[in-house]
Scaffold this motif. Structure first.
Motif, PDB file in Angstrom:
ATOM      1  N   LYS A   1      41.258  24.470 120.368  1.00 61.00           N
ATOM      2  CA  LYS A   1      40.574  25.750 120.126  1.00 61.00           C
ATOM      3  C   LYS A   1      41.536  26.922 120.353  1.00 61.00           C
ATOM      4  O   LYS A   1      41.569  27.863 119.557  1.00 61.00           O
ATOM      5  N   THR A   2      42.326  26.857 121.415  1.00 62.62           N
ATOM      6  CA  THR A   2      43.302  27.910 121.710  1.00 62.62           C
ATOM      7  C   THR A   2      44.346  27.991 120.610  1.00 62.62           C
ATOM      8  O   THR A   2      44.718  29.080 120.158  1.00 62.62           O
ATOM      9  N   LEU A   3      44.824  26.845 120.156  1.00 59.58           N
ATOM     10  CA  LEU A   3      45.817  26.807 119.083  1.00 59.58           C
ATOM     11  C   LEU A   3      45.250  27.396 117.799  1.00 59.58           C
ATOM     12  O   LEU A   3      45.908  28.179 117.116  1.00 59.58           O
ATOM     13  N   ASP A   4      44.013  27.057 117.476  1.00 59.80           N
ATOM     14  CA  ASP A   4      43.372  27.590 116.277  1.00 59.80           C
ATOM     15  C   ASP A   4      43.310  29.116 116.339  1.00 59.80           C
ATOM     16  O   ASP A   4      43.645  29.797 115.369  1.00 59.80           O
ATOM     17  N   SER A   5      42.928  29.666 117.480  1.00 54.42           N
ATOM     18  CA  SER A   5      42.855  31.126 117.640  1.00 54.42           C
ATOM     19  C   SER A   5      44.234  31.765 117.506  1.00 54.42           C
ATOM     20  O   SER A   5      44.395  32.783 116.822  1.00 54.42           O
ATOM     21  N   LEU A   6      45.232  31.173 118.149  1.00 52.98           N
ATOM     22  CA  LEU A   6      46.596  31.684 118.081  1.00 52.98           C
ATOM     23  C   LEU A   6      47.102  31.714 116.648  1.00 52.98           C
ATOM     24  O   LEU A   6      47.680  32.705 116.189  1.00 52.98           O
ATOM     25  N   LEU A   7      46.852  30.642 115.914  1.00 51.95           N
ATOM     26  CA  LEU A   7      47.347  30.548 114.544  1.00 51.95           C
ATOM     27  C   LEU A   7      46.603  31.484 113.598  1.00 51.95           C
ATOM     28  O   LEU A   7      47.211  32.063 112.698  1.00 51.95           O
ATOM     29  N   LYS A   8      45.314  31.645 113.798  1.00 53.65           N
ATOM     30  CA  LYS A   8      44.565  32.589 112.955  1.00 53.65           C
ATOM     31  C   LYS A   8      45.081  34.000 113.154  1.00 53.65           C
ATOM     32  O   LYS A   8      45.218  34.763 112.199  1.00 53.65           O
ATOM     33  N   GLU A   9      45.396  34.370 114.404  1.00 52.98           N
ATOM     34  CA  GLU A   9      45.955  35.701 114.679  1.00 52.98           C
ATOM     35  C   GLU A   9      47.322  35.869 114.028  1.00 52.98           C
ATOM     36  O   GLU A   9      47.698  36.974 113.650  1.00 52.98           O
TER      37      GLU A   9
END
Length: 126
Positions: free
Chosen positions: A58-66
């Motif tokens: 979930k953290t990785l997904d947020s980081l990559l979307k940003e």
């Protein structure tokens, strides 16, 4: 013989060329993609509980979307490993993450790859 007018024109031309060169260099540095490898390495781990892997995903997904990446596909393989893939179309970079998907003793790892990595390159097919 150089006149004051000629010197001003030459000075203005040199200043213009210098400014254009500086702007060009700054634009290239700003548009250059920053590697996410250090963050990806920091997220890696072993001996993780399922909740830890889920939180890292979930953290990785947020980081990559940003960072401008879009999720392309996520799949749980054999009920034991979740594989996720993101792609950045402007930088032509693929991020792939593998996470253990069992109750305990899982591994989480992610990597950054140049170009578009296709799904069939990630998952072995029988």
């Amino acid at each position: 013989m150089l006149t004051l007018r000629t010197v001003r024109r030459q000075s203005l031309a040199l200043l213009t060329v210098a400014l254009l060169g500086t702007v060009s260099v700054l634009a290239q540095q700003t548009n250059a993609p920053a590697s996410l490898s250090p963050q990806l390495s920091a997220m890696s781990g072993t001996g993780l509980m399922l909740a830890g892997c889920q939180e890292r995903m979930k953290t990785l997904d947020s980081l990559l979307k940003e960072a401008g990446y879009s999720a392309m596909r996520t799949q749980v393989v054999d009920g034991t490993t979740k594989v996720a893939r993101w792609y950045h179309p402007e930088h032509h970079t693929t991020i792939v993450a593998f996470a253990g998907w069992q109750a305990s003793d899982n591994t989480f790892t992610a990597g950054e790859f140049a170009g578009l990595m296709r799904w069939n390159e990630l998952i072995a097919t029988p």
